[in-house]
Design an enzyme around this catalytic site. Structure first.
Site, PDB file in Angstrom:
ATOM      1  N   HIS A 136       0.878  -1.172   0.000  1.00  0.00           N
ATOM      2  CA  HIS A 136       0.000   0.000   0.000  1.00  0.00           C
ATOM      3  C   HIS A 136       0.920   1.227   0.000  1.00  0.00           C
ATOM      4  O   HIS A 136       0.931   2.016   0.947  1.00  0.00           O
ATOM      5  CB  HIS A 136      -0.946  -0.046   1.200  1.00  0.00           C
ATOM      6  CG  HIS A 136      -2.154   0.839   1.104  1.00  0.00           C
ATOM      7  ND1 HIS A 136      -3.430   0.381   1.329  1.00  0.00           N
ATOM      8  CD2 HIS A 136      -2.280   2.158   0.832  1.00  0.00           C
ATOM      9  CE1 HIS A 136      -4.296   1.394   1.201  1.00  0.00           C
ATOM     10  NE2 HIS A 136      -3.612   2.482   0.897  1.00  0.00           N
ATOM     11  N   GLU A 181      -4.458  -0.214  -5.204  1.00  0.00           N
ATOM     12  CA  GLU A 181      -4.576   0.933  -6.099  1.00  0.00           C
ATOM     13  C   GLU A 181      -3.304   1.255  -6.863  1.00  0.00           C
ATOM     14  O   GLU A 181      -2.687   2.317  -6.643  1.00  0.00           O
ATOM     15  CB  GLU A 181      -5.033   2.165  -5.309  1.00  0.00           C
ATOM     16  CG  GLU A 181      -6.377   1.998  -4.639  1.00  0.00           C
ATOM     17  CD  GLU A 181      -6.929   3.308  -4.055  1.00  0.00           C
ATOM     18  OE1 GLU A 181      -6.250   4.339  -4.126  1.00  0.00           O
ATOM     19  OE2 GLU A 181      -8.070   3.283  -3.546  1.00  0.00           O
ATOM     20  N   TYR A 310     -14.864   5.579  -4.468  1.00  0.00           N
ATOM     21  CA  TYR A 310     -15.130   6.826  -3.743  1.00  0.00           C
ATOM     22  C   TYR A 310     -16.056   7.784  -4.482  1.00  0.00           C
ATOM     23  O   TYR A 310     -16.876   8.436  -3.864  1.00  0.00           O
ATOM     24  CB  TYR A 310     -13.813   7.532  -3.394  1.00  0.00           C
ATOM     25  CG  TYR A 310     -13.063   6.794  -2.302  1.00  0.00           C
ATOM     26  CD1 TYR A 310     -13.417   6.950  -0.971  1.00  0.00           C
ATOM     27  CD2 TYR A 310     -12.044   5.896  -2.612  1.00  0.00           C
ATOM     28  CE1 TYR A 310     -12.777   6.250   0.036  1.00  0.00           C
ATOM     29  CE2 TYR A 310     -11.386   5.180  -1.612  1.00  0.00           C
ATOM     30  CZ  TYR A 310     -11.764   5.364  -0.287  1.00  0.00           C
ATOM     31  OH  TYR A 310     -11.129   4.666   0.697  1.00  0.00           O
ATOM     32  N   GLU A 376     -12.455  -0.894  -0.239  1.00  0.00           N
ATOM     33  CA  GLU A 376     -12.463   0.418   0.417  1.00  0.00           C
ATOM     34  C   GLU A 376     -13.668   1.202  -0.058  1.00  0.00           C
ATOM     35  O   GLU A 376     -13.937   1.280  -1.257  1.00  0.00           O
ATOM     36  CB  GLU A 376     -11.233   1.279   0.065  1.00  0.00           C
ATOM     37  CG  GLU A 376     -10.000   0.965   0.840  1.00  0.00           C
ATOM     38  CD  GLU A 376      -8.835   1.877   0.464  1.00  0.00           C
ATOM     39  OE1 GLU A 376      -9.065   3.055   0.127  1.00  0.00           O
ATOM     40  OE2 GLU A 376      -7.699   1.392   0.515  1.00  0.00           O
TER      41      GLU A 376
HETATM   42  C1  FCB Z   1      -7.502   5.476  -1.166  1.00  0.00           C
HETATM   43  C2  FCB Z   1      -6.324   4.883  -0.448  1.00  0.00           C
HETATM   44  C3  FCB Z   1      -6.422   4.917   1.051  1.00  0.00           C
HETATM   45  C4  FCB Z   1      -7.086   6.179   1.557  1.00  0.00           C
HETATM   46  C5  FCB Z   1      -8.367   6.454   0.807  1.00  0.00           C
HETATM   47  C6  FCB Z   1      -9.082   7.693   1.264  1.00  0.00           C
HETATM   48  O1  FCB Z   1      -7.107   5.946  -2.401  1.00  0.00           O
HETATM   49  O2  FCB Z   1      -6.133   3.543  -0.832  1.00  0.00           O
HETATM   50  O3  FCB Z   1      -5.142   4.726   1.566  1.00  0.00           O
HETATM   51  O4  FCB Z   1      -6.204   7.217   1.534  1.00  0.00           O
HETATM   52  O5  FCB Z   1      -8.099   6.575  -0.559  1.00  0.00           O
END
Ligand code: FCB
Length: 469
Positions: A136, A181, A310, A376
């Site tokens: 990460h 990511e 997101y 996430e």
């Molecule tokens: C993602 C990341 C994580 C965090 C979220 C808000 O892109 O994987 O570490 O910062 O966003």
């Protein structure tokens, strides 16, 4: 992914009380090593690119660093108790490569391995399954000094590290994610430079993307040879919509979708780069770094795909800036990103739960079938710790509720969604934004390291136990 915004995604009368998830559905929270651990000089840990970057003045808001972060390195037993209170079945966390191999190669650092071994045991004792991410973003600095991800050797080093640590933890950890990511590692790290290592060399970002995926493929192979049960990768995906139906705007959306989503999905799940992406990039670079056999390595079957979601991108055809600035959109610098004026989180990200539904169903339709996890999803808001010790974060609760419902809609349409990890367990070091953005279900007072379960956390604890809304 064009003009699907007006599609059947919206479910106007979805009855939330009917939202039940399948038996065995995974409910988790996620964190990442550099964002929570601190203890950057302890027990033989070497420097990572994020240590170097965060200590470079002007790179991080407020010049914050991850030196202490949530002090999770020392406070993990308390954090495991919090997880138990939340009723989660799984905890997604990442291993700091520079704790395990301070030089990025060779001998393992026993104290670093031991930390993760204790963490894994502590989780298992409380009935929480560890879900490990190998990378990460905290690349050992010596590997960046040797060229970083744009250099092919980094992929080989990653596979070696992966095999070595899997050999130590694989007896207790069933689920292994190679990368988190890779888009961020490649494009934020090497094109716009807003993340470590902060280089601004567009074509290098595409080479980094390839070597990240190659590292994934080599590591996945090595883990499988050691008998790993579940190996996957996590990508961050966005629907990309054109702001109008004009040919130019639709072409802008196609280009950004290529650079954001298909640049990873196609090699990983089809074994090729999209032709249109290669054509878009042809004026800027060649793809000589891709060697025979690489795409087959990258395209090895996945046991699951992790999706981080997101928000959505809405774009239009614009004009190439007269003063070129470093951007993430290599070869498509003329595309403009449009804000729609809908509610946003503290990151400025538009709140768009339908986009999660669209993303999951798109992957399933165009690349599936394969097991999916939301690895996430979550939101930053300007939380306040009230005098009575509560954080009344109704905005976060509502955000999560809408996104859980959107994921559930994908499930009812046949998508094999197996689990959902909320970002994040704790408020933490939010990369270039430092500590100014709070994503946690648990509030952290950075002066005292006191943890306080937010109202959203209390609510989430009910969801995990009821397995529904
Ligand atoms: C993602 C990341 C994580 C965090 C979220 C808000 O892109 O994987 O570490 O910062 O966003």
């Amino acid at each position: 992914m064009t003009s699907s915004r007006q599609s059947a995604a919206t479910a106007p009368s979805q009855d939330l009380s009917q939202v039940r998830f399948p038996e065995g559905f995974v409910w988790g929270t996620a964190t990442a090593s550099y964002q929570v651990e601190g203890a950057v000089h302890e027990d033989g840990r070497g420097p990572s690119i994020w240590d170097t970057f965060a200590h470079t003045p002007g790179k991080i808001l407020g010049d914050d660093t991850g030196d202490i972060a949530d002090d999770h390195y020392h406070r993990y037993p308390e954090d495991i108790s919090l997880m138990a209170d939340l009723g989660i079945t799984h905890y997604r966390f990442s291993l700091a490569w520079p704790r395990i191999q301070p030089e990025g190669r060779g001998q393992l650092n026993a104290a670093g391995v031991d930390f993760y071994s204790r963490l894994v045991d502590g989780l298992l004792e409380r009935g929480i399954q560890p879900w490990v991410t190998l990378y990460h973003w905290d690349l050992p600095q010596p590997l960046e000094d040797a060229g970083g991800w744009p250099a092919r050797d980094t992929a080989e080093r990653f596979a070696e590290y992966a095999a070595a640590i899997h050999d130590r933890l694989g007896d207790r950890v069933p689920d292994w994610t190679t990368l988190n990511e890779p888009w961020c590692s490649a494009f934020l790290g090497y094109a716009s430079g807003v993340h470590a290592p902060g280089r601004t060399e567009g074509p290098a970002a595409l080479r980094a993307a390839h070597h990240l995926m190659l590292g994934h493929g080599l590591a996945a192979r090595a883990l499988r040879e050691q008998g790993a049960r579940d190996v996957g990768i996590t990508v961050n995906l966005y629907p990309v919509d054109p702001v109008t139906d004009s040919t130019a705007d639709r072409d802008a959306a196609r280009r950004i979708d290529g650079l954001m989503n298909r640049v990873f999905l196609d090699p990983l799940l089809r074994g090729s780069y999209p032709d249109d992406l290669l054509a878009d990039l042809a004026p800027v670079m060649d793809f000589d770094h891709v060697r025979d056999g690489d795409l087959a390595t990258i395209n090895a079957p996945l046991d699951f795909l992790g999706v981080n979601y997101y928000t959505r991108h809405v774009v239009r055809a614009g004009t190439r800036p007269a003063e070129p600035r470093p951007t993430n959109w290599v070869g498509s610098e003329d595309v403009e990103f449009v804000k729609r004026g809908i509610p946003v989180t503290a990151m400025g990200w538009e709140i768009d739960p339908d986009g999660l539904y669209e993303t999951l169903t798109r992957v399933w339709r165009e690349y599936g079938p394969l097991p999916l996890y939301v690895t996430e999803n979550g939101a930053a808001f300007d939380d306040k710790l009230d005098a009575d010790g509560r954080v009344r974060d109704e905005d976060r609760r509502s955000y999560l509720e809408q996104h859980f419902a959107a994921a559930h809609r994908a499930l009812t349409e046949g998508v094999d969604l197996r689990g959902y990890f909320v970002w994040s367990l704790l408020d933490n070091f939010e990369w270039a934004f430092g500590y100014s953005r709070r994503f946690g279900l648990v509030h952290v007072d950075y002066e005292t390291q006191a943890r306080t379960l937010k109202d959203s956390g209390r609510w989430f604890a009910e969801i995990t136990r009821a397995n529904g809304l």
